[in-house]
Design a protein around this motif. Structure first.
Motif, PDB file in Angstrom:
ATOM      1  N   MET A  49       0.823  -1.214   0.000  1.00 44.42           N
ATOM      2  CA  MET A  49       0.000   0.000   0.000  1.00 44.42           C
ATOM      3  C   MET A  49       0.860   1.267   0.000  1.00 44.42           C
ATOM      4  N   GLY A  52       2.823   1.624  -3.363  1.00 42.13           N
ATOM      5  CA  GLY A  52       2.054   1.586  -4.601  1.00 42.13           C
ATOM      6  C   GLY A  52       2.367   0.377  -5.465  1.00 42.13           C
ATOM      7  N   LEU A  91      -9.548   4.934  -6.287  1.00 47.10           N
ATOM      8  CA  LEU A  91      -8.361   4.609  -5.498  1.00 47.10           C
ATOM      9  C   LEU A  91      -7.175   5.407  -6.042  1.00 47.10           C
ATOM     10  N   ARG A  93      -3.353   7.472  -5.208  1.00 47.64           N
ATOM     11  CA  ARG A  93      -2.131   7.211  -4.443  1.00 47.64           C
ATOM     12  C   ARG A  93      -2.297   7.701  -3.004  1.00 47.64           C
ATOM     13  N   GLN A  96      -4.440   5.297  -1.189  1.00 53.20           N
ATOM     14  CA  GLN A  96      -3.671   4.070  -0.970  1.00 53.20           C
ATOM     15  C   GLN A  96      -2.738   4.231   0.235  1.00 53.20           C
TER      16      GLN A  96
END
Length: 123
Positions: A49, A52, A91, A93, A96
């Motif tokens: 997560m 990335g 979703l 970055r 995330q």
């Protein structure tokens, strides 16, 4: 048909792994040995997560779906109900990273509670 079932199985495995990474610390209440499975899963999920990265289960599932002749996620119960949980719309970055930090904070709270509980009971 077999490739579609295999892709659905990978999707379910992916969801179970995510649930285990997020809440698996609670299993330590039942069996302390789960800590040796949970901590590496937590570290992996957090790294994926925060950096990335693409989880290896994702391309595997996509490949299996392509072998099944599917272009995307449509039609099945699993695709309709589980995919939005694993691959949420929007979703980014930033989201995330927030999810990765959230997983760490949830587990710090769980492990902190378990440690305090253990010290209080003396076991």
């Amino acid at each position: 048909m077999i490739w579609r079932l295999a892709a659905d199985a990978v999707l379910v495995l992916h969801l179970l792994f995510i649930a285990f990474a997020v809440l698996g610390g609670l299993l330590i209440l039942w069996r302390r040995g789960f800590v040796w499975l949970h901590v590496p899963a937590l570290i992996w999920a957090t790294l994926v997560m925060l950096n990335g990265w693409l989880c290896p289960l994702t391309p595997l599932e996509i490949e299996l779906r392509q072998w099944a002749g599917e272009a995307g996620y449509r039609g099945s119960f699993i695709a309709h109900y589980l995919l939005p949980l694993i691959y949420p719309p929007g979703l980014t970055r930033t989201v995330q990273i927030a999810l990765g930090v959230g997983v760490v904070l949830i587990n710090l709270a769980i492990y902190g509670w378990l440690i305090r509980r253990r010290k209080a009971t003396g076991s």
